[in-house]
Design an enzyme around this catalytic site. Structure first.
Site, PDB file in Angstrom:
ATOM      1  N   LEU A 161      -1.679  -1.246  -4.125  1.00  0.00           N
ATOM      2  CA  LEU A 161      -2.801  -0.323  -3.923  1.00  0.00           C
ATOM      3  C   LEU A 161      -2.250   1.082  -3.764  1.00  0.00           C
ATOM      4  CD1 LEU A 161      -3.582  -3.126  -2.035  1.00  0.00           C
ATOM      5  CD2 LEU A 161      -5.725  -1.880  -2.098  1.00  0.00           C
TER       6      LEU A 161
ATOM      7  N   ILE B 164       0.841  -1.194   0.000  1.00  0.00           N
ATOM      8  CA  ILE B 164       0.000   0.000   0.000  1.00  0.00           C
ATOM      9  C   ILE B 164       0.875   1.242   0.000  1.00  0.00           C
ATOM     10  CG2 ILE B 164      -1.646   1.362   1.378  1.00  0.00           C
ATOM     11  CD1 ILE B 164      -1.574  -2.352   1.781  1.00  0.00           C
ATOM     12  N   CYS B 165       0.617   2.120  -0.940  1.00  0.00           N
ATOM     13  CA  CYS B 165       1.303   3.405  -1.048  1.00  0.00           C
ATOM     14  C   CYS B 165       2.811   3.172  -1.103  1.00  0.00           C
ATOM     15  CB  CYS B 165       0.870   4.298   0.111  1.00  0.00           C
ATOM     16  SG  CYS B 165       1.375   6.022  -0.045  1.00  0.00           S
ATOM     17  N   GLN B 166       3.581   3.808  -0.219  1.00  0.00           N
ATOM     18  CA  GLN B 166       5.038   3.614  -0.236  1.00  0.00           C
ATOM     19  C   GLN B 166       5.389   2.149   0.020  1.00  0.00           C
ATOM     20  OE1 GLN B 166       7.024   5.124   3.215  1.00  0.00           O
ATOM     21  NE2 GLN B 166       8.865   5.710   2.109  1.00  0.00           N
TER      22      GLN B 166
ATOM     23  N   GLY C  14       3.794  -0.248  -1.132  1.00  0.00           N
ATOM     24  CA  GLY C  14       3.645  -0.861  -2.438  1.00  0.00           C
ATOM     25  C   GLY C  14       4.896  -0.670  -3.286  1.00  0.00           C
TER      26      GLY C  14
END
Lengths: 349, 462
Positions: free
Chosen positions: A166, A142-144, A146
Site C-alpha cells: 500500500l 505500508i509505505c516504507q 512496503g
C-alpha cells in the site's frame, strides 16, 4: 471585509469559540488511538510483534503480517474505532499481526537495513511460520514498510504466500513528490554522521513543508469545530499521530536514502542488503499493489512501476482515489479498501 | 509581556489593559452613539465581571498561600474553570453589544463614522485578545501544570493560539485594503501602499519559523564571550568586536530586501574577521587550546555561510509571498468590480491560504530551493558536529561521560548483540538438524539391588 458591521461580531464570535474550545479541551482526559485489542507475542530488542484479538475463526487462514513504515507510527491504521483499517480487516476475517518498530534511541544508530529486513522482519515471519505451522505467510507493507516487504519477498520468496503493498515507493527516480526532489540534494552522510539517529522532528518538519499553508488553515478551521467534542477528538487523534514521530536509526536511514532515494538501486537491480543482491524478478507470489491518486508523499509514479518489475504472473494494480493518509482514515476507505484487500486474500488463501 | 512576572500577574496585567482600552474606546464611541443606555449597561456588566475576577483571584491566592493544605488538589484547574466561565460571559456580552450597536447604524453616513470608531475599538480588542492569549502560556516546571505541559492537548491549544494569532495578524494586515474597497478607491496597484511590509514579514516569519532563527547574533554573542576569555587583552580583537557590533546595528536598515547586499555584507564580515583573528593563531601554542580555537574558527565560518544561506532562503520566501499578494490583490479588485466581495473574512482567509499554498509549493519544487535547503541542512549538521566537538573539549576535565565515548559503547553494544544473535541462530539451526537421541531400553532381567548388598553395575548380570 465588505460588510464592516459584522467585523466585530465575527471576531467576538471567534474569540468566544476559542474560549469554549479551551473549556472542552480541558475536559478531555486522554486522546486515545490504536484501541483495537492486541497481544504482544514476540520481541527482540525494541522491536515487537503484536497479534490482534479476533472474534471467531479467521476466514483468511494464512496469517497476515503487517509492516508499517519506520516514519510515524502504525497507529494511523487504527486511529479510532469508526476509522480503522485494522478493525475492518479483522471484521472481514483476517488474522492480523503487526510489527511495532519501536522508538530508536542513540544506541540504535548502527542498526542497518539488513537488520530490519533480514533480522527483525525475518524473525517475525519465522515466528509465524512456526506458530501456525505454515511454510508461508501473507505480507502487507505500508509505505516504507512496503519497500521492506518488497525487498524481503525478493530475498525470501519461499516464505511469502501473498504480497500486498500500500502506497509503497519502489521507483525513486521520479520528482513528482517534493520529498523525492529534495532528497536528491541532501547530504545524507552529513546528516547521519552528525545526528546518529535522525530526529523525528526533522522528518516532521519536512512533511509539514510539503503543504506550507496547511498548518495555518488547519488550526483556523479548527475554530469552527472546536465547540463540538466529537469532531475535536477526531482532530486531536490525528494530531497525536502526526506528532508521534520516532527517530530513524542512522545506518538504515543512510542506506535507504542513498541507495534508494538518490541512486534508485532497487528497480535497477543493484541494491544489496546484507550482502545479497535484491532481484525483483524473484518476487513470484501474487501481488496486490495499491496506490493513492492524490498521494503527495509517495506519488503514484513511485508505486505503480512495481508491477512491471516483479516476476509474478498474478498481479494487480489497485487505484484508490485519495491521499497518503486518506487511504486508511478517509470515509470512503472504510467501505472500499479493506473489503478489496480481504477479498483478494481470500481468493488466494 | 513582562517575563519577570509570573503567569497570573501577567494575566491580571492583560485583563486590566483590556479593560482600560475597552473603557477608553467605549467612551470615544459613546460620543457618537445615540443610545447611551445600551453602552452604559454593557459597561456596568464588564465592570461587574472585572470585580468578580479580582475577588476570584484573591480567593485563589489566599488558598495557595497559607490556606488549608487540602483545599484543592489542583487549584489551577478549578481556578480556570471560573476564569473560562467569566471570559465566556465577557465574550458573549461583547458579541451581543457589537450586534446591538451595529444594528443601530444603518445609514451610510453614520456607518462610515461608526466604522472609524469601531476600527479603533476592534484594533484594541484584537490587541487585547492577543495579549490575553499570549499570556495564556502554561508555566513550565510547576508540578500542577504537568498534565497541561506534556500532552497533545497542550500542543494543540498552543498551535491553535498561534494559528489564531496568525489569523488576527492577517486580518489586521488586510484591513486597509478592505477599507479601500469599501470606499471604492482600491486598485491593483494601490495594494502595495496599503499593506504594511513589516507586518507582512512578521506573518511570514511566524509561519515559516524564521522568527526563532537568529544564528549570527547568537553566535556573535557566544564567540565574543569565548574570545574575550581566551584573547581578552588583545587590541585587535577588541577593534574587530567593535566593528562587528556596529555592523549588526546597521544590518537590517542597509540591506533590507536586497540579497546581493546580504551576500556582500557576510563576505566582508568574514574577511574582516579573518584579517583580525589570524595573527592570534600564530601566537597561540600548539595543543588543546589551539585545537579548540581552530574548531571555533571553523564553526564561525560555517555559521557565517549558514546565515548567508538562510538569508537567501528567507529572501526567496518573502519575494514569493509578494507574488501571492499580487494575485490576491487582482482577485479582490475583480470581485469589487463585479460587486462580488468575499462574504466574510473566513472566506478570504481560505482563499489567501490556498493562493499562498500554491505559490509556495511551486517555489519548493524548484531546483534553487531544493539545493539551498540541502545546503542548509548539511551546514546545520556540520555545525552541530562542530559544537559537539567543542563541548567535548570543554567537558574533558570533568567527570562526565562524553558523546564520543558513548558512541564507542553503542558500536560495541551493537556488534556484540549482532554476534549473539548469529550464535543463537546457529544453535537453533544445530538443534533442528541434530538427530533425536535414541531411547534407552529398559533391561527387565536385572534384579534390583537390595540394601546392604554389594553394588553392581546395571550392565553386569548377576
Amino acid at each position: 471585509m465588505a460588510d464592516n458591521k459584522n467585523m466585530i461580531e465575527e471576531m467576538a464570535e471567534a474569540g468566544a469559540k476559542l474560549l469554549k474550545g479551551y473549556e472542552i479541551l480541558k475536559g478531555i482526559e486522554d486522546v486515545d488511538v490504536a484501541t483495537a485489542p492486541k497481544q504482544l507475542v514476540w520481541q527482540r530488542d525494541n522491536i515487537k510483534l503484536y497479534h490482534y484479538e479476533r472474534v471467531g475463526a479467521p476466514k483468511i487462514k494464512t496469517p497476515v503480517l503487517i509492516s508499517y513504515a519506520l516514519v510515524n507510527r502504525q497507529d494511523m491504521m487504527d486511529l479510532q474505532p469508526d476509522r480503522s483499517y485494522i478493525r475492518n480487516l479483522l471484521g472481514l476475517g483476517a488474522d492480523l499481526y503487526i510489527m511495532d518498530w519501536g522508538y530508536p534511541t542513540e544506541a540504535d544508530k548502527y542498526v542497518t537495513l539488513d537488520d530490519y529486513v533480514n533480522g527483525y522482519l525475518n524473525d517475525a515471519v519465522e515466528y509465524l511460520r512456526e506458530e501456525h505451522s505454515v511454510d508461508k505467510v501473507n505480507l502487507m507493507g505500508i509505505c516504507q514498510g512496503g519497500t521492506f516487504c518488497v525487498i524481503y519477498s525478493a530475498l525470501h520468496p519461499e516464505k511469502v504466500k501473498n504480497l500486498v503493498t500500500l502506497v509503497t515507493p519502489v521507483e525513486f527516480s521520479t520528482n513528482d513528490g517534493l520529498l523525492f526532489r529534495w532528497a536528491k540534494d541532501m547530504d545524507m552522510d552529513a546528516l547521519v554522521d552528525n545526528y546518529g539517529v535522525i530526529p523525528g522532528n526533522f522528518l516532521n518538519n519536512g512533511f509539514a513543508l510539503l503543504k506550507p499553508m496547511q498548518q495555518a488553515s488547519k488550526f483556523s478551521s479548527l475554530v469552527s469545530v472546536i465547540d463540538d467534542k466529537d469532531k475535536l477528538l477526531n482532530f486531536l487523534r490525528m494530531e497525536k499521530w502526526i506528532n508521534d514521530s520516532p527517530a530513524q536509526a542512522g545506518e538504515c536511514y543512510r542506506q535507504f536514502m542513498k541507495d534508494l532515494y538518490q541512486q534508485n538501486m532497487l528497480v535497477k537491480g543493484e541494491l544489496e542488503v546484507g550482502g545479497h543482491r535484491v532481484n525483483l524478478k524473484n518476487i513470484t507470489m501474487p501481488l496486490l499493489n495499491i496506490y493513492a491518486t492524490e498521494d503527495n508523499l509517495v506519488p503514484p509514479a513511485a508505486s505503480i512501476p512495481l508491477n512491471d518489475y516483479v516476476g509474478s504472473k498474478d498481479k494487480e494494480l489497485y487505484k484508490f482515489q485519495g491521499g497518503h493518509i486518506g487511504v486508511f482514515v478517509g470515509g470512503r476507505s472504510q467501505k472500499e479498501l479493506a473489503p478489496a484487500v480481504a477479498n483478494w486474500l481470500i481468493k488466494r488463501d | 509581556m513582562d517575563t519577570t512576572k509570573n503567569f497570573f500577574e501577567n494575566w491580571i496585567d492583560s485583563q486590566s489593559k483590556m479593560y482600560e482600552n475597552w473603557v477608553k474606546q467605549g467612551q470615544e464611541t459613546q460620543k457618537n452613539v445615540f443610545g447611551n443606555q445600551a453602552f452604559e449597561k454593557s459597561n456596568e456588566m464588564y465592570n461587574d465581571w472585572w470585580q468578580k475576577q479580582q475577588e476570584s483571584l484573591k480567593s485563589f491566592l489566599n488558598n495557595n498561600h497559607g490556606g488549608d493544605g487540602n483545599a484543592q488538589a489542583n487549584p489551577f484547574k478549578s481556578y480556570f474553570d471560573q476564569w473560562t466561565n467569566f471570559q465566556k460571559q465577557m465574550a458573549d456580552t461583547w458579541t451581543e453589544q457589537g450586534k446591538r450597536i451595529s444594528e443601530m447604524y444603518s445609514t451610510a453616513a453614520e456607518g462610515a463614522n461608526m466604522y472609524n470608531n469601531f476600527q479603533k475599538l476592534q484594533d484594541n480588542w484584537l490587541t487585547s485578545l492577543r495579549n490575553m492569549t499570549q499570556s495564556f502560556s502554561f508555566p513550565s516546571g510547576n508540578e500542577n501544570w504537568k498534565e497541561y505541559t506534556e500532552t497533545t492537548l497542550n500542543n494543540t491549544f498552543e498551535n491553535l493560539r498561534k494559528g489564531t494569532d496568525s489569523y488576527m495578524r492577517l486580518f489586521e494586515l488586510w484591513q486597509p485594503v478592505f477599507k479601500s474597497i469599501q470606499d471604492n478607491t482600491f486598485t491593483v496597484e494601490s495594494y502595495k501602499n496599503l499593506l504594511d511590509p513589516a507586518k507582512y514579514k512578521d506573518i511570514i516569519d511566524q509561519m515559516f519559523g524564521f522568527d526563532k532563527l537568529n544564528p549570527m547574533r547568537d553566535l556573535f554573542n557566544q564567540y565574543t564571550r569565548f574570545a574575550s576569555q581566551n584573547f581578552g587583552g588583545n587590541n585587535n580583537w577588541s577593534e574587530y568586536a567593535d566593528k562587528m557590533k556596529s555592523a549588526f546595528n546597521t544590518f537590517s536598515q542597509t540591506i533590507s530586501g536586497n540579497q546581493a547586499s546580504v551576500n556582500d555584507w557576510y563576505r566582508q564580515m568574514y574577511q574582516q574577521f579573518n584579517a583580525s583573528m589570524s595573527p592570534f593563531f600564530k601566537l597561540v601554542p600548539e595543543g588543546k587550546g589551539k585545537e579548540q580555537a581552530l574548531v571555533m574558527k571553523n564553526l564561525f565560518e560555517q555559521y557565517t555561510t549558514a546565515s548567508q544561506k538562510l538569508a537567501e532562503l528567507q529572501y526567496l520566501v518573502y519575494t514569493t509571498g509578494t507574488k501571492a499578494n499580487e494575485e490576491i490583490a487582482k482577485e479582490l479588485a475583480a470581485r469589487a468590480k463585479e460587486g462580488n466581495n468575499f462574504k466574510d473574512f473566513n472566506e478570504f482567509y481560505t482563499y489567501w491560504t490556498n493562493t499562498n499554498g500554491k505559490v509556495f509549493e511551486d517555489l519548493f519544487a524548484t531546483d534553487a530551493f531544493s539545493k539551498l535547503q540541502g545546503e542548509l541542512v548539511s551546514l546545520d549538521a556540520q555545525i552541530k558536529k562542530g559544537s559537539n566537538t567543542l563541548m567535548e573539549a570543554w567537558l574533558a576535565p570533568y567527570p562526565v561521560v562524553r558523546h564520543s565515548q558513548l558512541d564507542e559503547l553503542y558500536k560495541a553494544n551493537y556488534d556484540l548483540k549482532k554476534r549473539v544473535y548469529e550464535l543463537e541462530k546457529m544453535v537453533k539451526g544445530f538443534t533442528k538438524q541434530a538427530p533425536a537421541p535414541a531411547a534407552v531400553k529398559k533391561d527387565n532381567s536385572i534384579s534390583e539391588t537390595k540394601p546392604g548388598a554389594a553394588k553392581t553395575s546395571s550392565t553386569h548380570k548377576k
